[in-house]
Scaffold this motif. Structure first.
Motif, PDB file in Angstrom:
ATOM      1  N   ARG A  35     -38.223 -73.465  -0.856  1.00 19.77           N
ATOM      2  CA  ARG A  35     -37.898 -73.424   0.570  1.00 19.77           C
ATOM      3  C   ARG A  35     -37.052 -72.208   0.942  1.00 19.77           C
ATOM      4  O   ARG A  35     -37.318 -71.544   1.938  1.00 19.77           O
ATOM      5  CB  ARG A  35     -37.179 -74.710   0.986  1.00 19.77           C
ATOM      6  CG  ARG A  35     -36.949 -74.817   2.489  1.00 19.77           C
ATOM      7  CD  ARG A  35     -36.466 -76.196   2.895  1.00 19.77           C
ATOM      8  NE  ARG A  35     -35.232 -76.579   2.211  1.00 19.77           N
ATOM      9  CZ  ARG A  35     -34.554 -77.684   2.481  1.00 19.77           C
ATOM     10  NH1 ARG A  35     -34.993 -78.525   3.401  1.00 19.77           N
ATOM     11  NH2 ARG A  35     -33.448 -77.961   1.828  1.00 19.77           N
ATOM     12  N   ALA A  60     -42.498 -72.931   1.222  1.00 20.95           N
ATOM     13  CA  ALA A  60     -42.964 -74.084   1.994  1.00 20.95           C
ATOM     14  C   ALA A  60     -41.833 -75.075   2.176  1.00 20.95           C
ATOM     15  O   ALA A  60     -41.037 -75.285   1.263  1.00 20.95           O
ATOM     16  CB  ALA A  60     -44.147 -74.765   1.298  1.00 20.95           C
ATOM     17  N   ASP A  61     -41.773 -75.681   3.341  1.00 22.37           N
ATOM     18  CA  ASP A  61     -40.845 -76.776   3.605  1.00 22.37           C
ATOM     19  C   ASP A  61     -41.630 -78.071   3.459  1.00 22.37           C
ATOM     20  O   ASP A  61     -42.364 -78.471   4.354  1.00 22.37           O
ATOM     21  CB  ASP A  61     -40.270 -76.650   5.015  1.00 22.37           C
ATOM     22  CG  ASP A  61     -39.243 -77.738   5.329  1.00 22.37           C
ATOM     23  OD1 ASP A  61     -39.132 -78.708   4.552  1.00 22.37           O
ATOM     24  OD2 ASP A  61     -38.564 -77.624   6.369  1.00 22.37           O
ATOM     25  N   LYS A  64     -42.260 -81.230   5.800  1.00 25.68           N
ATOM     26  CA  LYS A  64     -43.163 -81.163   6.948  1.00 25.68           C
ATOM     27  C   LYS A  64     -44.603 -81.351   6.483  1.00 25.68           C
ATOM     28  O   LYS A  64     -45.086 -80.595   5.633  1.00 25.68           O
ATOM     29  CB  LYS A  64     -43.005 -79.821   7.663  1.00 25.68           C
ATOM     30  CG  LYS A  64     -41.598 -79.599   8.207  1.00 25.68           C
ATOM     31  CD  LYS A  64     -41.450 -78.236   8.848  1.00 25.68           C
ATOM     32  CE  LYS A  64     -40.033 -78.044   9.388  1.00 25.68           C
ATOM     33  NZ  LYS A  64     -39.845 -76.701   9.984  1.00 25.68           N
ATOM     34  N   GLU A  67     -47.025 -78.268   6.482  1.00 27.07           N
ATOM     35  CA  GLU A  67     -46.770 -77.261   5.457  1.00 27.07           C
ATOM     36  C   GLU A  67     -47.216 -77.739   4.080  1.00 27.07           C
ATOM     37  O   GLU A  67     -47.613 -76.934   3.233  1.00 27.07           O
ATOM     38  CB  GLU A  67     -45.294 -76.863   5.458  1.00 27.07           C
ATOM     39  CG  GLU A  67     -44.880 -76.136   6.730  1.00 27.07           C
ATOM     40  CD  GLU A  67     -43.601 -75.328   6.588  1.00 27.07           C
ATOM     41  OE1 GLU A  67     -43.299 -74.876   5.454  1.00 27.07           O
ATOM     42  OE2 GLU A  67     -42.919 -75.148   7.602  1.00 27.07           O
ATOM     43  N   CYS A  68     -47.144 -79.048   3.848  1.00 27.23           N
ATOM     44  CA  CYS A  68     -47.660 -79.599   2.579  1.00 27.23           C
ATOM     45  C   CYS A  68     -49.168 -79.404   2.482  1.00 27.23           C
ATOM     46  O   CYS A  68     -49.697 -79.015   1.434  1.00 27.23           O
ATOM     47  CB  CYS A  68     -47.316 -81.082   2.470  1.00 27.23           C
ATOM     48  SG  CYS A  68     -45.563 -81.412   2.179  1.00 27.23           S
ATOM     49  N   GLU A  70     -50.970 -77.140   4.017  1.00 30.03           N
ATOM     50  CA  GLU A  70     -51.244 -75.716   3.858  1.00 30.03           C
ATOM     51  C   GLU A  70     -50.942 -75.257   2.431  1.00 30.03           C
ATOM     52  O   GLU A  70     -51.688 -74.465   1.845  1.00 30.03           O
ATOM     53  CB  GLU A  70     -50.410 -74.910   4.848  1.00 30.03           C
ATOM     54  CG  GLU A  70     -50.673 -73.411   4.773  1.00 30.03           C
ATOM     55  CD  GLU A  70     -49.820 -72.617   5.755  1.00 30.03           C
ATOM     56  OE1 GLU A  70     -49.829 -71.372   5.651  1.00 30.03           O
ATOM     57  OE2 GLU A  70     -49.154 -73.233   6.613  1.00 30.03           O
ATOM     58  N   LEU A  71     -49.846 -75.761   1.863  1.00 27.84           N
ATOM     59  CA  LEU A  71     -49.467 -75.400   0.500  1.00 27.84           C
ATOM     60  C   LEU A  71     -50.549 -75.795  -0.492  1.00 27.84           C
ATOM     61  O   LEU A  71     -50.985 -74.987  -1.331  1.00 27.84           O
ATOM     62  CB  LEU A  71     -48.149 -76.095   0.143  1.00 27.84           C
ATOM     63  CG  LEU A  71     -47.665 -75.985  -1.310  1.00 27.84           C
ATOM     64  CD1 LEU A  71     -47.355 -74.546  -1.663  1.00 27.84           C
ATOM     65  CD2 LEU A  71     -46.434 -76.875  -1.530  1.00 27.84           C
ATOM     66  N   CYS A 115     -41.779 -86.219   1.434  1.00 30.27           N
ATOM     67  CA  CYS A 115     -42.534 -85.099   0.868  1.00 30.27           C
ATOM     68  C   CYS A 115     -43.509 -85.562  -0.209  1.00 30.27           C
ATOM     69  O   CYS A 115     -44.617 -85.016  -0.325  1.00 30.27           O
ATOM     70  CB  CYS A 115     -41.596 -84.043   0.320  1.00 30.27           C
ATOM     71  SG  CYS A 115     -40.489 -84.611  -0.994  1.00 30.27           S
TER      72      CYS A 115
END
Length: 244
Positions: A35, A60-61, A64, A67-68, A70-71, A115
């Motif tokens: 992060r 990545a945060d 959220k 963002e997970c 996208e990661l 998360c």
């Protein structure tokens, strides 16, 4: 065996970094997510790349959901697959329960429990498509006892929740040859706690000493291995007897 790919949120430092290095030794390409620790993440990426078939560091945060997603997608596009998720993201703060704020409470749950749900939800379809996979999450050594923790309440209860979510995911994903397990460390010298405080805690540990990142990584590596193909829903204590 085809090249395997691991994603390690929280992998820039400490236990996550050690797991990444040891997976690279075993032929994994490793993506570490972080992060804020840009320099540490880049140093870890270079160290992993020097030992394995490839390394990637992605900011990545993971509190959220977008963002997970996208990661996970970026890692899948990088190597075409995701075989292992090792969620080492898990910040904590110490604050008396009556002084805790709604923002602090939510932050602990978002970064320790939510998360894991977001990441597992994003990675499971990739693993199903690939024919199976491994998910390892981190709780803490006495979370299964559900003790009173007035100075660490939000973080502790989030880690209790991790154990419940691990078991639920294990049951839901077993038919897809995906195992889901937890590692629950006690006091580990990972660089996140004051050295003098760690030293003083050794007296409360039945084994008589504080663990290392290698101790925690060893448990995770077993759960990620082929030897653990029939192990799912488990919680492995790595604590030298503390918290049991």
């Amino acid at each position: 065996m085809a090249e395997r790919v691991a994603l390690i949120p929280g992998g820039a430092k400490g236990i996550g970094r050690q797991i990444g290095l040891r997976l690279a030794e075993r032929g994994f390409a490793v993506a570490v997510a972080y992060r804020t620790s840009d320099q540490a993440a880049e140093e870890t990426r270079r160290a992993i790349e020097a030992q394995g078939p490839g390394a990637l560091a992605l900011r990545a945060d993971v509190s959220k959901p977008g963002e997970c997603e996208e990661l996970v997608q970026r890692v899948a596009e990088w190597k075409g697959r995701v075989d292992a998720l090792v969620n080492c993201a898990g910040p904590y703060h110490r604050v008396d329960i009556l002084s805790e704020t709604p923002e602090g409470w939510r932050e602990m749950f978002a970064n320790n429990l939510d998360c894991l749900f977001y990441l597992a939800r994003a990675v499971a379809p990739k693993m199903i498509e690939g024919g199976g996979g491994r998910i390892v999450a981190f709780s803490m050594a006495n979370a299964d006892r559900i003790l009173a923790q007035p100075q660490l309440t939000a973080h502790y209860l989030a880690k209790v929740g991790v154990l419940g979510l691990v078991r639920t995911l294990a049951k839901a994903l077993a038919k897809h040859k995906i195992t889901v397990n937890a590692v629950s460390p006690g006091f580990i010298d990972s660089g996140s706690m004051d050295a003098e405080e760690l030293k003083s805690m050794a007296k409360a540990i039945p084994a008589g000493y504080v663990g290392t990142t290698d101790d925690a990584a060893g448990a995770a590596l077993y759960l990620l291995s082929e030897e653990a193909a029939y192990v799912t829903g488990a919680n492995v204590h790595v604590s030298g007897g503390w918290g049991i």
